[in-house]
Design a protein around this motif. Structure first.
Motif, PDB file in Angstrom:
ATOM      1  N   CYS A  62      -0.623   7.266  -0.501  1.00 28.41           N
ATOM      2  CA  CYS A  62      -0.662   5.785   0.011  1.00 28.41           C
ATOM      3  C   CYS A  62       0.469   5.209  -0.644  1.00 28.41           C
ATOM      4  O   CYS A  62       0.458   4.633  -1.847  1.00 28.41           O
ATOM      5  CB  CYS A  62      -2.109   5.336  -0.692  1.00 28.41           C
ATOM      6  SG  CYS A  62      -3.432   6.205  -0.036  1.00 28.41           S
ATOM      7  N   ALA A  63       1.391   4.740   0.323  1.00 32.59           N
ATOM      8  CA  ALA A  63       2.582   4.328  -0.142  1.00 32.59           C
ATOM      9  C   ALA A  63       2.416   2.630  -0.085  1.00 32.59           C
ATOM     10  O   ALA A  63       3.336   2.075  -0.676  1.00 32.59           O
ATOM     11  CB  ALA A  63       3.765   4.684   0.902  1.00 32.59           C
ATOM     12  N   THR A  64       1.505   2.008   0.626  1.00 30.65           N
ATOM     13  CA  THR A  64       1.323   0.641   0.663  1.00 30.65           C
ATOM     14  C   THR A  64       0.047   0.314   0.467  1.00 30.65           C
ATOM     15  O   THR A  64      -0.846   0.902   0.506  1.00 30.65           O
ATOM     16  CB  THR A  64       1.864   0.141   2.021  1.00 30.65           C
ATOM     17  OG1 THR A  64       0.891   0.670   3.001  1.00 30.65           O
ATOM     18  CG2 THR A  64       3.105   0.586   2.723  1.00 30.65           C
ATOM     19  N   LEU A  65      -0.432  -1.041   0.162  1.00 28.28           N
ATOM     20  CA  LEU A  65      -1.731  -1.375   0.181  1.00 28.28           C
ATOM     21  C   LEU A  65      -2.508  -1.248   1.173  1.00 28.28           C
ATOM     22  O   LEU A  65      -3.709  -1.137   1.172  1.00 28.28           O
ATOM     23  CB  LEU A  65      -1.746  -2.767  -0.271  1.00 28.28           C
ATOM     24  CG  LEU A  65      -1.210  -3.096  -1.784  1.00 28.28           C
ATOM     25  CD1 LEU A  65      -1.290  -4.969  -2.005  1.00 28.28           C
ATOM     26  CD2 LEU A  65      -2.096  -2.566  -2.668  1.00 28.28           C
ATOM     27  N   ASP A  66      -1.613  -1.545   2.488  1.00 26.06           N
ATOM     28  CA  ASP A  66      -2.567  -1.209   3.756  1.00 26.06           C
ATOM     29  C   ASP A  66      -2.862   0.034   3.716  1.00 26.06           C
ATOM     30  O   ASP A  66      -4.179   0.402   4.182  1.00 26.06           O
ATOM     31  CB  ASP A  66      -1.677  -1.595   4.970  1.00 26.06           C
ATOM     32  CG  ASP A  66      -1.665  -2.983   5.281  1.00 26.06           C
ATOM     33  OD1 ASP A  66      -2.337  -3.923   4.624  1.00 26.06           O
ATOM     34  OD2 ASP A  66      -0.508  -3.475   5.961  1.00 26.06           O
ATOM     35  N   GLU A  67      -2.189   1.083   3.518  1.00 29.88           N
ATOM     36  CA  GLU A  67      -2.520   2.570   3.387  1.00 29.88           C
ATOM     37  C   GLU A  67      -3.803   2.996   2.316  1.00 29.88           C
ATOM     38  O   GLU A  67      -4.658   3.613   2.540  1.00 29.88           O
ATOM     39  CB  GLU A  67      -1.278   3.532   3.170  1.00 29.88           C
ATOM     40  CG  GLU A  67      -0.384   3.554   4.315  1.00 29.88           C
ATOM     41  CD  GLU A  67       0.944   4.227   3.947  1.00 29.88           C
ATOM     42  OE1 GLU A  67       1.029   4.749   2.719  1.00 29.88           O
ATOM     43  OE2 GLU A  67       1.637   4.498   4.712  1.00 29.88           O
ATOM     44  N   PHE A  83     -17.565  -1.203   2.399  1.00 34.62           N
ATOM     45  CA  PHE A  83     -16.292  -1.525   2.832  1.00 34.62           C
ATOM     46  C   PHE A  83     -15.397  -2.361   1.538  1.00 34.62           C
ATOM     47  O   PHE A  83     -16.046  -3.092   0.575  1.00 34.62           O
ATOM     48  CB  PHE A  83     -15.999  -2.275   4.232  1.00 34.62           C
ATOM     49  CG  PHE A  83     -16.490  -3.509   4.333  1.00 34.62           C
ATOM     50  CD1 PHE A  83     -15.955  -4.775   4.031  1.00 34.62           C
ATOM     51  CD2 PHE A  83     -17.824  -3.855   4.476  1.00 34.62           C
ATOM     52  CE1 PHE A  83     -16.414  -5.975   4.118  1.00 34.62           C
ATOM     53  CE2 PHE A  83     -18.309  -5.166   4.468  1.00 34.62           C
ATOM     54  CZ  PHE A  83     -17.546  -6.159   4.169  1.00 34.62           C
ATOM     55  N   VAL A  84     -14.146  -2.250   1.708  1.00 34.13           N
ATOM     56  CA  VAL A  84     -13.075  -2.926   0.685  1.00 34.13           C
ATOM     57  C   VAL A  84     -12.286  -3.813   1.044  1.00 34.13           C
ATOM     58  O   VAL A  84     -11.622  -3.492   2.392  1.00 34.13           O
ATOM     59  CB  VAL A  84     -12.729  -1.706  -0.023  1.00 34.13           C
ATOM     60  CG1 VAL A  84     -11.604  -2.188  -1.278  1.00 34.13           C
ATOM     61  CG2 VAL A  84     -13.686  -0.796  -0.691  1.00 34.13           C
ATOM     62  N   ASN A  85     -12.127  -4.915   0.570  1.00 34.47           N
ATOM     63  CA  ASN A  85     -10.799  -5.808   0.740  1.00 34.47           C
ATOM     64  C   ASN A  85      -9.916  -5.501  -0.359  1.00 34.47           C
ATOM     65  O   ASN A  85     -10.462  -5.724  -1.504  1.00 34.47           O
ATOM     66  CB  ASN A  85     -11.419  -7.231   0.937  1.00 34.47           C
ATOM     67  CG  ASN A  85     -12.096  -7.518   2.368  1.00 34.47           C
ATOM     68  OD1 ASN A  85     -11.597  -6.806   3.314  1.00 34.47           O
ATOM     69  ND2 ASN A  85     -12.908  -8.464   2.248  1.00 34.47           N
ATOM     70  N   LEU A  86      -8.548  -5.813  -0.275  1.00 32.77           N
ATOM     71  CA  LEU A  86      -7.648  -5.503  -1.357  1.00 32.77           C
ATOM     72  C   LEU A  86      -6.959  -7.138  -1.055  1.00 32.77           C
ATOM     73  O   LEU A  86      -6.633  -7.344  -0.207  1.00 32.77           O
ATOM     74  CB  LEU A  86      -6.645  -4.639  -1.174  1.00 32.77           C
ATOM     75  CG  LEU A  86      -7.022  -3.193  -1.274  1.00 32.77           C
ATOM     76  CD1 LEU A  86      -5.882  -2.071  -1.165  1.00 32.77           C
ATOM     77  CD2 LEU A  86      -7.879  -3.036  -2.464  1.00 32.77           C
ATOM     78  N   VAL A  87      -6.948  -7.698  -2.369  1.00 33.38           N
ATOM     79  CA  VAL A  87      -6.380  -9.007  -2.135  1.00 33.38           C
ATOM     80  C   VAL A  87      -5.456  -9.369  -3.404  1.00 33.38           C
ATOM     81  O   VAL A  87      -5.639  -8.999  -4.628  1.00 33.38           O
ATOM     82  CB  VAL A  87      -7.611 -10.230  -2.454  1.00 33.38           C
ATOM     83  CG1 VAL A  87      -6.772 -11.549  -2.392  1.00 33.38           C
ATOM     84  CG2 VAL A  87      -8.765 -10.110  -1.527  1.00 33.38           C
ATOM     85  N   GLU A  88      -4.228  -9.307  -3.124  1.00 33.65           N
ATOM     86  CA  GLU A  88      -3.034  -9.593  -3.964  1.00 33.65           C
ATOM     87  C   GLU A  88      -3.172 -10.923  -4.654  1.00 33.65           C
ATOM     88  O   GLU A  88      -3.150 -11.954  -3.910  1.00 33.65           O
ATOM     89  CB  GLU A  88      -1.764  -9.348  -3.390  1.00 33.65           C
ATOM     90  CG  GLU A  88      -1.346  -7.831  -3.279  1.00 33.65           C
ATOM     91  CD  GLU A  88       0.144  -7.684  -2.515  1.00 33.65           C
ATOM     92  OE1 GLU A  88       1.063  -7.547  -3.455  1.00 33.65           O
ATOM     93  OE2 GLU A  88       0.174  -7.860  -1.147  1.00 33.65           O
ATOM     94  N   GLU A 127      -4.376   8.304 -10.041  1.00 33.44           N
ATOM     95  CA  GLU A 127      -3.502   9.528  -9.045  1.00 33.44           C
ATOM     96  C   GLU A 127      -2.138   8.830  -8.408  1.00 33.44           C
ATOM     97  O   GLU A 127      -1.265   9.766  -8.194  1.00 33.44           O
ATOM     98  CB  GLU A 127      -4.489  10.082  -8.200  1.00 33.44           C
ATOM     99  CG  GLU A 127      -4.350  10.879  -7.171  1.00 33.44           C
ATOM    100  CD  GLU A 127      -5.579  11.321  -6.165  1.00 33.44           C
ATOM    101  OE1 GLU A 127      -4.966  11.749  -5.206  1.00 33.44           O
ATOM    102  OE2 GLU A 127      -6.393  11.021  -6.593  1.00 33.44           O
ATOM    103  N   LEU A 128      -2.466   7.725  -8.205  1.00 36.90           N
ATOM    104  CA  LEU A 128      -1.191   7.118  -7.280  1.00 36.90           C
ATOM    105  C   LEU A 128      -0.150   6.462  -8.108  1.00 36.90           C
ATOM    106  O   LEU A 128       0.635   5.918  -7.647  1.00 36.90           O
ATOM    107  CB  LEU A 128      -2.071   6.121  -6.189  1.00 36.90           C
ATOM    108  CG  LEU A 128      -2.861   6.726  -5.299  1.00 36.90           C
ATOM    109  CD1 LEU A 128      -3.478   5.662  -4.440  1.00 36.90           C
ATOM    110  CD2 LEU A 128      -2.029   7.511  -4.204  1.00 36.90           C
ATOM    111  N   GLY A 129      -0.288   6.563  -9.212  1.00 38.38           N
ATOM    112  CA  GLY A 129       0.883   6.291 -10.294  1.00 38.38           C
ATOM    113  C   GLY A 129       0.517   4.908 -11.076  1.00 38.38           C
ATOM    114  O   GLY A 129       1.518   4.391 -11.639  1.00 38.38           O
ATOM    115  N   ALA A 130      -0.733   4.315 -11.004  1.00 38.75           N
ATOM    116  CA  ALA A 130      -1.023   3.101 -11.715  1.00 38.75           C
ATOM    117  C   ALA A 130      -1.980   3.575 -12.987  1.00 38.75           C
ATOM    118  O   ALA A 130      -2.469   2.670 -13.395  1.00 38.75           O
ATOM    119  CB  ALA A 130      -1.779   2.108 -10.924  1.00 38.75           C
TER     120      ALA A 130
END
Length: 154
Positions: A62-67, A83-88, A127-130
């Motif tokens: 997953c390279a982007t927040l959309d992904e 379902f999930v919403n991601l909010v920056e 897993e994604l680097g965070a």
């Protein structure tokens, strides 16, 4: 009026989402857990279960927040887990999780069952680097959601 209507629909969905065959069992299970463990230990247990869940459903690339949002939503939707919403935000990334069927554990379990989601999100994000960032549950800014914040500090 629209917000009130939406809230009513979400309440109905949350109360009917879990299969009837599981509600009594999950409530009894939660009650037994609560007689054996305090809230902190129950949250630790649920977070470990969330990690196991995430390990069984790896995030992949997953390279982007959309992904990332698409991965979360595909995973949860396939299991009827909402379902999930991601909010920056400037200081953190909010993960807002709606319609998780955790109400099936009963009202008293609401303080510790969301740790399942927190454990899963923590594992996926690591897993994604965070791994160097902190993830914690906060009081949801959106009514009827579980909110987790990923930031540099807890």
């Amino acid at each position: 009026m629209r917000d009130e209507h939406t809230a009513t629909l979400l309440d109905y969905y949350a109360s009917h989402q879990a299969s009837m065959q599981w509600r009594g069992f999950l409530t009894a299970l939660a009650q037994e857990f609560e007689t054996q463990l305090d809230t902190a230990h129950l949250r630790e247990l649920m977070a470990r279960i969330g990690v196991r869940f995430a390990d069984a459903h790896p995030a992949g690339a997953c390279a982007t927040l959309d992904e990332l949002a698409a991965f979360f939503n595909t995973t949860w939707s396939s299991l009827d887990w909402g379902f999930v919403n991601l909010v920056e935000h400037d200081e953190y990334l909010a993960i807002e999780h709606f319609c998780a069927p955790l109400a099936a554990f009963g009202k008293t379990a609401a303080t510790w069952t969301p740790a399942f989601l927190e454990g899963a999100y923590r594992r996926w994000l690591s897993e994604l680097g965070a791994a160097g960032l902190a993830l914690r549950q906060v009081e949801a800014s959106q009514h009827r959601a579980f909110e987790f914040r990923l930031s540099k500090t807890a």
